[in-house]
Design a protein around this motif. Structure first.
Motif, PDB file in Angstrom:
ATOM      1  N   ILE A 224       0.872  -1.172   0.000  1.00  0.00           N
ATOM      2  CA  ILE A 224       0.000   0.000   0.000  1.00  0.00           C
ATOM      3  C   ILE A 224       0.905   1.216   0.000  1.00  0.00           C
ATOM      4  O   ILE A 224       1.592   1.488   0.987  1.00  0.00           O
ATOM      5  N   LEU A 225       0.961   1.943  -1.112  1.00  0.00           N
ATOM      6  CA  LEU A 225       1.852   3.087  -1.259  1.00  0.00           C
ATOM      7  C   LEU A 225       1.070   4.387  -1.203  1.00  0.00           C
ATOM      8  O   LEU A 225      -0.046   4.478  -1.722  1.00  0.00           O
ATOM      9  N   LEU A 226       1.667   5.372  -0.568  1.00  0.00           N
ATOM     10  CA  LEU A 226       1.046   6.687  -0.510  1.00  0.00           C
ATOM     11  C   LEU A 226       1.015   7.276  -1.913  1.00  0.00           C
ATOM     12  O   LEU A 226       2.030   7.295  -2.611  1.00  0.00           O
ATOM     13  N   ALA A 227      -0.155   7.746  -2.333  1.00  0.00           N
ATOM     14  CA  ALA A 227      -0.285   8.381  -3.651  1.00  0.00           C
ATOM     15  C   ALA A 227       0.239   9.809  -3.538  1.00  0.00           C
ATOM     16  O   ALA A 227      -0.471  10.716  -3.103  1.00  0.00           O
ATOM     17  N   ASP A 228       1.513   9.977  -3.884  1.00  0.00           N
ATOM     18  CA  ASP A 228       2.134  11.298  -3.786  1.00  0.00           C
ATOM     19  C   ASP A 228       2.872  11.601  -5.081  1.00  0.00           C
ATOM     20  O   ASP A 228       2.629  10.943  -6.109  1.00  0.00           O
ATOM     21  N   GLN A 229       3.784  12.576  -5.047  1.00  0.00           N
ATOM     22  CA  GLN A 229       4.490  12.950  -6.273  1.00  0.00           C
ATOM     23  C   GLN A 229       5.388  11.839  -6.785  1.00  0.00           C
ATOM     24  O   GLN A 229       5.791  11.844  -7.958  1.00  0.00           O
ATOM     25  N   PHE A 230       5.717  10.849  -5.923  1.00  0.00           N
ATOM     26  CA  PHE A 230       6.584   9.752  -6.337  1.00  0.00           C
ATOM     27  C   PHE A 230       5.787   8.538  -6.823  1.00  0.00           C
ATOM     28  O   PHE A 230       6.312   7.723  -7.578  1.00  0.00           O
ATOM     29  N   ASN A 231       4.580   8.381  -6.325  1.00  0.00           N
ATOM     30  CA  ASN A 231       3.768   7.203  -6.642  1.00  0.00           C
ATOM     31  C   ASN A 231       2.475   7.614  -7.337  1.00  0.00           C
ATOM     32  O   ASN A 231       1.412   7.678  -6.725  1.00  0.00           O
ATOM     33  N   LYS A 232       2.573   7.889  -8.596  1.00  0.00           N
ATOM     34  CA  LYS A 232       1.397   8.234  -9.384  1.00  0.00           C
ATOM     35  C   LYS A 232       0.797   6.942  -9.930  1.00  0.00           C
ATOM     36  O   LYS A 232       1.539   5.999 -10.256  1.00  0.00           O
ATOM     37  N   PRO A 233      -0.530   6.850 -10.000  1.00  0.00           N
ATOM     38  CA  PRO A 233      -1.154   5.594 -10.445  1.00  0.00           C
ATOM     39  C   PRO A 233      -0.731   5.196 -11.850  1.00  0.00           C
ATOM     40  O   PRO A 233      -0.668   6.022 -12.757  1.00  0.00           O
ATOM     41  N   LYS A 234      -0.422   3.910 -12.005  1.00  0.00           N
ATOM     42  CA  LYS A 234      -0.093   3.364 -13.315  1.00  0.00           C
ATOM     43  C   LYS A 234      -1.364   2.836 -13.971  1.00  0.00           C
ATOM     44  O   LYS A 234      -2.442   2.823 -13.365  1.00  0.00           O
ATOM     45  N   GLU A 235      -1.228   2.392 -15.198  1.00  0.00           N
ATOM     46  CA  GLU A 235      -2.388   1.869 -15.913  1.00  0.00           C
ATOM     47  C   GLU A 235      -2.981   0.683 -15.152  1.00  0.00           C
ATOM     48  O   GLU A 235      -2.264  -0.244 -14.752  1.00  0.00           O
ATOM     49  N   GLY A 236      -4.273   0.728 -14.925  1.00  0.00           N
ATOM     50  CA  GLY A 236      -4.956  -0.337 -14.204  1.00  0.00           C
ATOM     51  C   GLY A 236      -5.030  -0.119 -12.705  1.00  0.00           C
ATOM     52  O   GLY A 236      -5.747  -0.850 -12.008  1.00  0.00           O
ATOM     53  N   GLU A 237      -4.291   0.864 -12.179  1.00  0.00           N
ATOM     54  CA  GLU A 237      -4.342   1.172 -10.755  1.00  0.00           C
ATOM     55  C   GLU A 237      -5.332   2.296 -10.499  1.00  0.00           C
ATOM     56  O   GLU A 237      -5.564   3.147 -11.361  1.00  0.00           O
ATOM     57  N   LYS A 238      -5.893   2.292  -9.317  1.00  0.00           N
ATOM     58  CA  LYS A 238      -6.789   3.379  -8.944  1.00  0.00           C
ATOM     59  C   LYS A 238      -6.372   3.944  -7.594  1.00  0.00           C
ATOM     60  O   LYS A 238      -5.809   3.245  -6.746  1.00  0.00           O
ATOM     61  N   VAL A 239      -6.636   5.209  -7.415  1.00  0.00           N
ATOM     62  CA  VAL A 239      -6.342   5.862  -6.140  1.00  0.00           C
ATOM     63  C   VAL A 239      -7.521   5.653  -5.201  1.00  0.00           C
ATOM     64  O   VAL A 239      -8.666   5.923  -5.561  1.00  0.00           O
ATOM     65  N   GLU A 240      -7.242   5.139  -4.012  1.00  0.00           N
ATOM     66  CA  GLU A 240      -8.275   4.935  -2.997  1.00  0.00           C
ATOM     67  C   GLU A 240      -7.991   5.847  -1.808  1.00  0.00           C
ATOM     68  O   GLU A 240      -6.859   6.277  -1.596  1.00  0.00           O
ATOM     69  N   GLU A 241      -8.999   6.097  -1.020  1.00  0.00           N
ATOM     70  CA  GLU A 241      -8.820   6.823   0.230  1.00  0.00           C
ATOM     71  C   GLU A 241      -9.130   5.870   1.369  1.00  0.00           C
ATOM     72  O   GLU A 241     -10.274   5.452   1.560  1.00  0.00           O
ATOM     73  N   VAL A 242      -8.088   5.498   2.106  1.00  0.00           N
ATOM     74  CA  VAL A 242      -8.180   4.448   3.114  1.00  0.00           C
ATOM     75  C   VAL A 242      -7.480   4.921   4.389  1.00  0.00           C
ATOM     76  O   VAL A 242      -6.511   5.688   4.340  1.00  0.00           O
ATOM     77  N   SER A 243      -7.966   4.462   5.543  1.00  0.00           N
ATOM     78  CA  SER A 243      -7.304   4.777   6.809  1.00  0.00           C
ATOM     79  C   SER A 243      -6.074   3.889   6.944  1.00  0.00           C
ATOM     80  O   SER A 243      -6.183   2.668   7.099  1.00  0.00           O
ATOM     81  N   VAL A 244      -4.890   4.505   6.855  1.00  0.00           N
ATOM     82  CA  VAL A 244      -3.634   3.762   6.904  1.00  0.00           C
ATOM     83  C   VAL A 244      -2.636   4.495   7.792  1.00  0.00           C
ATOM     84  O   VAL A 244      -2.799   5.681   8.094  1.00  0.00           O
ATOM     85  N   ARG A 245      -1.584   3.782   8.173  1.00  0.00           N
ATOM     86  CA  ARG A 245      -0.442   4.373   8.851  1.00  0.00           C
ATOM     87  C   ARG A 245       0.789   3.571   8.463  1.00  0.00           C
ATOM     88  O   ARG A 245       0.698   2.490   7.872  1.00  0.00           O
ATOM     89  N   PHE A 246       1.966   4.097   8.815  1.00  0.00           N
ATOM     90  CA  PHE A 246       3.225   3.434   8.510  1.00  0.00           C
ATOM     91  C   PHE A 246       3.850   2.912   9.798  1.00  0.00           C
ATOM     92  O   PHE A 246       3.913   3.618  10.795  1.00  0.00           O
TER      93      PHE A 246
END
Length: 302
Positions: A224-246
């Motif tokens: 589960i990667l943070l959708a930020d400037q480094f991890n932009k969604p690739k083809e077939g991926e979708k951005v979700e909003e989920v309660s997460v922590r590291f």
């Protein structure tokens, strides 16, 4: 476990770590404290402050900046350095950053080798440091469990688990030849749960990413990667909003989060106490190749 017993146990761990810090200051000519910005580094910083109070920490802190750290981590680092009056050295491998070193093109292992390991070895050499204090703990990972508290490294920065000094009755051998170095791990006998209890007791500031909240994420290669400037969604991926922590923080590109509702220290402590897997299960770099962490350590990784 009663509260009184836990406090007594933390006192014992704290005392051992402070003793190690003072041994380093007494035995080495030019030590440095490695600062990764994570929870263990935050605990190390507090222990170093206690070890030399009321004086200042008698050596600098060193941060290896890969340029792919979470934005929140860099902001936290700079705020802490200013607030605490820390002598902070930030080192980057500008040569390979100039070559656009990125794991998508070079792979995680090669990216880590040049932006972390080589950058660290270069920084230690340039600074003329003879001891580097880090926050690794033995229970984190199998190769970490082989470490001594004073971990000898040859003049090339390499770690040989078969060529280490015995450590009996807290007696540490700090004798090295010119060009050699010792990595020192004051948190060797701490666990992840100990770290969190100590953070709570000492009211230590930590990066907010450790606390659960709804964040935008992408799921990639089991992480589960943070959708930020480094991890932009690739083809077939979708951005979700989920309660997460590291549970552990490194580069955004290879540090995975966990789904969690633990938004307070008490909730984190409860969650970690019930965990059955290591916090590093969500660090992609540990599993790029078989024996990945041990291989990296033999090359000079901390």
């Amino acid at each position: 476990m009663s509260s009184g017993y836990k406090i007594s146990y933390l006192d014992s761990l704290e005392s051992e770590s402070i003793y190690i810090f003072r041994e380093v200051a007494a035995e080495f000519e030019n030590p440095v404290l490695l600062y990764s910005i994570g929870k263990d580094s935050s605990v190390l910083l507090r222990l170093a402050q206690k070890a030399f109070y009321p004086g200042k920490i008698p050596f600098p802190l060193l941060h290896i900046d890969t340029s792919y750290k979470f934005t929140q981590m860099i902001k936290f680092r700079d705020n802490i350095a200013q607030k605490e009056g820390i002598n902070l050295i930030v080192h980057r491998n500008e040569e390979y950053l100039g070559k656009k070193m990125h794991p998508s093109q070079y792979g995680l292992d090669k990216c880590c080798k040049f932006l972390k390991t080589q950058a660290l070895l270069d920084a230690l050499s340039e600074g003329g440091f003879d001891a580097a204090i880090g926050g690794a703990r033995r229970e984190e990972e199998r190769s970490r469990a082989k470490e001594r508290i004073f971990s000898f490294r040859c003049r090339f920065g390499a770690w040989d688990p078969k060529n280490q000094r015995p450590e009996l009755w807290n007696l540490f051998n700090a004798k090295i030849n010119p060009g050699e170095l010792v990595r020192v791990f004051p948190l060797s006998n701490w666990t992840e749960l100990d770290i969190w209890h100590y953070i709570k007791r000492e009211k230590i500031d930590i990066v907010p990413l450790y606390f659960a909240k709804k964040r935008k994420i992408v799921r990639r290669n089991g992480l589960i990667l943070l959708a930020d400037q480094f991890n932009k969604p690739k083809e077939g991926e979708k951005v979700e909003e989920v309660s997460v922590r590291f549970r552990t923080l490194g580069c955004s590109l290879c540090s995975g989060a966990i789904e969690s509702k633990a938004g307070s220290l008490d909730q984190i402590i409860e969650e970690v106490g019930a965990a059955v897997k290591s916090e590093r299960e969500n660090r992609a770099i540990d599993y790029e190749t078989e024996g990945s962490m041990e291989t990296k350590k033999k090359e000079g990784y901390f």
